[in-house]
Motif scaffolding. Sequence first.
Motif, PDB file in Angstrom:
ATOM      1  N   VAL A  69       0.922  -1.312  -0.026  1.00  0.00           N
ATOM      2  CA  VAL A  69      -0.015   0.046  -0.031  1.00  0.00           C
ATOM      3  C   VAL A  69       0.757   1.344  -0.066  1.00  0.00           C
ATOM      4  CG1 VAL A  69      -0.311  -0.131   2.401  1.00  0.00           C
ATOM      5  CG2 VAL A  69      -1.942   1.112   1.254  1.00  0.00           C
ATOM      6  N   LEU A  70       0.451   2.236  -0.775  1.00  0.00           N
ATOM      7  CA  LEU A  70       0.858   3.634  -0.827  1.00  0.00           C
ATOM      8  C   LEU A  70      -0.177   4.456  -0.130  1.00  0.00           C
ATOM      9  CD1 LEU A  70       2.624   6.038  -1.215  1.00  0.00           C
ATOM     10  CD2 LEU A  70       2.044   6.056  -3.713  1.00  0.00           C
ATOM     11  N   LEU A  71       0.100   5.021   1.042  1.00  0.00           N
ATOM     12  CA  LEU A  71      -0.876   5.974   1.786  1.00  0.00           C
ATOM     13  C   LEU A  71      -0.324   7.363   1.466  1.00  0.00           C
ATOM     14  CD1 LEU A  71      -3.070   5.565   4.978  1.00  0.00           C
ATOM     15  CD2 LEU A  71      -1.901   7.711   4.445  1.00  0.00           C
ATOM     16  N   ASN A  72      -0.988   8.092   0.578  1.00  0.00           N
ATOM     17  CA  ASN A  72      -0.557   9.332   0.321  1.00  0.00           C
ATOM     18  C   ASN A  72      -1.276  10.488   0.863  1.00  0.00           C
ATOM     19  OD1 ASN A  72       2.012  10.158  -1.805  1.00  0.00           O
ATOM     20  ND2 ASN A  72       0.289  11.476  -2.053  1.00  0.00           N
ATOM     21  N   SER A  73      -0.617  11.186   1.489  1.00  0.00           N
ATOM     22  CA  SER A  73      -1.347  12.362   2.033  1.00  0.00           C
ATOM     23  C   SER A  73      -2.193  13.320   0.822  1.00  0.00           C
ATOM     24  CB  SER A  73      -0.714  13.408   2.944  1.00  0.00           C
ATOM     25  OG  SER A  73      -1.418  14.616   3.546  1.00  0.00           O
ATOM     26  N   SER A  74      -3.213  13.740   1.070  1.00  0.00           N
ATOM     27  CA  SER A  74      -3.915  14.729   0.176  1.00  0.00           C
ATOM     28  C   SER A  74      -4.653  15.660   1.200  1.00  0.00           C
ATOM     29  CB  SER A  74      -4.817  14.195  -0.733  1.00  0.00           C
ATOM     30  OG  SER A  74      -5.433  15.145  -1.517  1.00  0.00           O
ATOM     31  N   ALA A  75      -5.835  16.407   0.922  1.00  0.00           N
ATOM     32  CA  ALA A  75      -6.382  17.455   1.646  1.00  0.00           C
ATOM     33  C   ALA A  75      -7.883  17.605   1.356  1.00  0.00           C
ATOM     34  CB  ALA A  75      -5.442  18.661   1.748  1.00  0.00           C
ATOM     35  N   VAL A  76      -8.724  18.153   2.062  1.00  0.00           N
ATOM     36  CA  VAL A  76      -9.977  18.482   1.706  1.00  0.00           C
ATOM     37  C   VAL A  76     -10.182  19.720   0.911  1.00  0.00           C
ATOM     38  CG1 VAL A  76     -11.191  17.464   3.860  1.00  0.00           C
ATOM     39  CG2 VAL A  76     -10.364  19.954   3.868  1.00  0.00           C
ATOM     40  N   GLY A  77      -8.751  20.336   0.516  1.00  0.00           N
ATOM     41  CA  GLY A  77      -8.842  21.394  -0.361  1.00  0.00           C
ATOM     42  C   GLY A  77      -9.354  21.094  -1.658  1.00  0.00           C
ATOM     43  N   TRP A  78      -9.429  19.776  -2.012  1.00  0.00           N
ATOM     44  CA  TRP A  78      -9.656  19.037  -3.097  1.00  0.00           C
ATOM     45  C   TRP A  78     -11.130  19.698  -3.679  1.00  0.00           C
ATOM     46  CZ3 TRP A  78      -8.518  15.600  -6.909  1.00  0.00           C
ATOM     47  CH2 TRP A  78      -9.535  14.982  -7.705  1.00  0.00           C
ATOM     48  N   TYR A  79     -11.940  19.773  -2.515  1.00  0.00           N
ATOM     49  CA  TYR A  79     -13.194  20.152  -2.898  1.00  0.00           C
ATOM     50  C   TYR A  79     -13.517  21.582  -3.051  1.00  0.00           C
ATOM     51  CZ  TYR A  79     -13.720  15.449  -1.086  1.00  0.00           C
ATOM     52  OH  TYR A  79     -13.688  14.037  -1.077  1.00  0.00           O
ATOM     53  N   GLY A  80     -12.445  22.591  -2.992  1.00  0.00           N
ATOM     54  CA  GLY A  80     -12.742  24.091  -3.012  1.00  0.00           C
ATOM     55  C   GLY A  80     -13.918  24.380  -2.273  1.00  0.00           C
ATOM     56  N   ASN A  81     -14.534  25.371  -2.671  1.00  0.00           N
ATOM     57  CA  ASN A  81     -15.829  26.133  -1.774  1.00  0.00           C
ATOM     58  C   ASN A  81     -17.128  25.190  -1.870  1.00  0.00           C
ATOM     59  OD1 ASN A  81     -17.451  27.771  -0.283  1.00  0.00           O
ATOM     60  ND2 ASN A  81     -16.193  29.573  -0.782  1.00  0.00           N
ATOM     61  N   THR A  82     -17.436  24.734  -1.083  1.00  0.00           N
ATOM     62  CA  THR A  82     -18.719  23.889  -1.103  1.00  0.00           C
ATOM     63  C   THR A  82     -19.891  24.750  -0.672  1.00  0.00           C
ATOM     64  OG1 THR A  82     -18.634  22.807   0.929  1.00  0.00           O
ATOM     65  CG2 THR A  82     -17.314  21.721  -1.081  1.00  0.00           C
ATOM     66  N   GLY A  83     -19.638  25.886   0.118  1.00  0.00           N
ATOM     67  CA  GLY A  83     -20.757  26.556   0.727  1.00  0.00           C
ATOM     68  C   GLY A  83     -21.230  25.554   1.686  1.00  0.00           C
ATOM     69  N   ASP A  84     -22.752  25.508   1.762  1.00  0.00           N
ATOM     70  CA  ASP A  84     -23.350  24.627   2.712  1.00  0.00           C
ATOM     71  C   ASP A  84     -23.629  23.160   2.090  1.00  0.00           C
ATOM     72  OD1 ASP A  84     -23.736  26.579   4.491  1.00  0.00           O
ATOM     73  OD2 ASP A  84     -25.409  27.563   3.832  1.00  0.00           O
ATOM     74  N   ARG A  85     -23.087  22.983   0.935  1.00  0.00           N
ATOM     75  CA  ARG A  85     -23.359  21.664   0.320  1.00  0.00           C
ATOM     76  C   ARG A  85     -22.510  20.701   0.803  1.00  0.00           C
ATOM     77  NH1 ARG A  85     -20.705  19.671  -4.164  1.00  0.00           N
ATOM     78  NH2 ARG A  85     -19.741  21.934  -4.654  1.00  0.00           N
ATOM     79  N   VAL A  86     -23.173  19.457   1.274  1.00  0.00           N
ATOM     80  CA  VAL A  86     -22.429  18.312   1.759  1.00  0.00           C
ATOM     81  C   VAL A  86     -21.746  17.518   0.653  1.00  0.00           C
ATOM     82  CG1 VAL A  86     -22.515  16.207   3.041  1.00  0.00           C
ATOM     83  CG2 VAL A  86     -23.755  18.226   3.817  1.00  0.00           C
ATOM     84  N   VAL A  87     -20.290  17.363   0.714  1.00  0.00           N
ATOM     85  CA  VAL A  87     -19.809  16.458  -0.197  1.00  0.00           C
ATOM     86  C   VAL A  87     -18.978  15.196   0.519  1.00  0.00           C
ATOM     87  CG1 VAL A  87     -19.161  18.207  -1.623  1.00  0.00           C
ATOM     88  CG2 VAL A  87     -17.603  17.718  -0.135  1.00  0.00           C
ATOM     89  N   GLU A  88     -18.991  14.274  -0.284  1.00  0.00           N
ATOM     90  CA  GLU A  88     -18.076  13.044   0.185  1.00  0.00           C
ATOM     91  C   GLU A  88     -17.248  12.693  -0.873  1.00  0.00           C
ATOM     92  OE1 GLU A  88     -20.441   9.818   1.274  1.00  0.00           O
ATOM     93  OE2 GLU A  88     -21.564  10.730   2.879  1.00  0.00           O
ATOM     94  N   GLU A  89     -16.449  11.421  -0.820  1.00  0.00           N
ATOM     95  CA  GLU A  89     -15.222  11.312  -1.426  1.00  0.00           C
ATOM     96  C   GLU A  89     -15.530  11.264  -3.146  1.00  0.00           C
ATOM     97  OE1 GLU A  89     -14.339   9.780   2.519  1.00  0.00           O
ATOM     98  OE2 GLU A  89     -16.108   9.597   0.997  1.00  0.00           O
ATOM     99  N   ASP A  90     -16.978  10.965  -3.753  1.00  0.00           N
ATOM    100  CA  ASP A  90     -17.056  11.175  -5.017  1.00  0.00           C
ATOM    101  C   ASP A  90     -17.165  12.291  -5.538  1.00  0.00           C
ATOM    102  OD1 ASP A  90     -19.367  11.439  -3.669  1.00  0.00           O
ATOM    103  OD2 ASP A  90     -20.830  10.175  -4.716  1.00  0.00           O
ATOM    104  N   ALA A  91     -17.199  13.404  -4.862  1.00  0.00           N
ATOM    105  CA  ALA A  91     -17.435  14.630  -5.581  1.00  0.00           C
ATOM    106  C   ALA A  91     -16.142  15.307  -6.362  1.00  0.00           C
ATOM    107  CB  ALA A  91     -17.548  15.739  -4.507  1.00  0.00           C
ATOM    108  N   PRO A  92     -16.370  15.810  -7.418  1.00  0.00           N
ATOM    109  CA  PRO A  92     -15.085  16.285  -8.219  1.00  0.00           C
ATOM    110  C   PRO A  92     -14.326  17.464  -7.594  1.00  0.00           C
ATOM    111  CG  PRO A  92     -17.231  17.133  -9.062  1.00  0.00           C
ATOM    112  CD  PRO A  92     -17.644  16.334  -7.806  1.00  0.00           C
ATOM    113  N   ALA A  93     -13.189  17.632  -8.033  1.00  0.00           N
ATOM    114  CA  ALA A  93     -12.349  18.696  -7.732  1.00  0.00           C
ATOM    115  C   ALA A  93     -13.052  19.999  -7.822  1.00  0.00           C
ATOM    116  CB  ALA A  93     -11.031  18.628  -8.343  1.00  0.00           C
ATOM    117  N   GLY A  94     -12.942  20.913  -6.810  1.00  0.00           N
ATOM    118  CA  GLY A  94     -13.437  22.151  -7.160  1.00  0.00           C
ATOM    119  C   GLY A  94     -12.548  23.154  -7.751  1.00  0.00           C
TER     120      GLY A  94
END
Length: 299
Positions: A108-133
């Motif tokens: 396994v390679l466990l590689n750090s990333s960040a919730v910055g992936w999602y950009g500004n979601t406002g009040d919208r709830v996102v999980e892992e299947d959301a595209p990059a913001g």
Amino acid sequence: MRILMAGASGFLGTRLVDRLTADGHQVARLVRRAPRTSDEHRWNPSAAQLDPAVVAGADAVVNLAGAGVGDKRWTDEYRQLIRTSRVDTTSTLAITIAGLPAADRPAVLLNSSAVGWYGNTGDRVVEEDAPAGEGFLADVCRVWEAATRPAEDAGVRVVRLRTGLPLHRDGGLLKPQLLPFKLGIAGKLGNGRQWLPWISMRDWLDATVFLLDRGDIAGPVNGVGPNPVTNAEFTRELARQLRRPAIMPIPAVALKVALGGFAQEALTSTRVLPGVLTRAHFHYHHPDLTSALQAALTE
């Protein structure tokens, strides 16, 4: 388990090394300076230099390397460092892993990333299947995660851990806020309506160990608590636990003067839930902000 780690000297890395060592694992560290101990190995990710023999035989590789996004004012040069310090390390590890004989590759390679992936979601709830913001950090996360592809294509299980805001008094989100709060000169940031995807340090460590062990989990995983809160809610709870007032909101314009380009990220709303961890029945010791802050301020 034999674990090779990059970023072992950072805020999260030092605590993860302690945890893994306490659990009985053997941890080897990648360093850019001359090694000082037998468990340190030199590499130069900016030049894509890593001895394959260092990686061969490791059961797992953990990559937490990257310049701190909130450590300095965002000049053009520091933006570039934020990007290259993540992409170069990840690419060097992934390509080296892919070049090894199959029998010598880590599981396994466990590689750090960040919730910055999602950009500004406002009040919208996102999980892992959301595209990059959109935005600088979202762009960084996009190329950062893409750099793991060679290892994934070689058949290695790759976990991209999108960490939120770990709570600990010695670093991360909490440390720079403690003195202003104790002096009574703190308050919400901007309008306070932006969502903060926090996680307790214990839960982040537990989740990382959980993901190393779970051979059935791959791809993006949100390393966040199950109950995000707004900045205003976070401010009220921290002030309550410190028994200090928090009545001096920091206007957005003041943040821009103080932080430059990072101000926009500090005001970003990211309402992220840990979909993968929840479905895998991961147990949170601190599922609510109150208990997480109590642990952060006392442990």
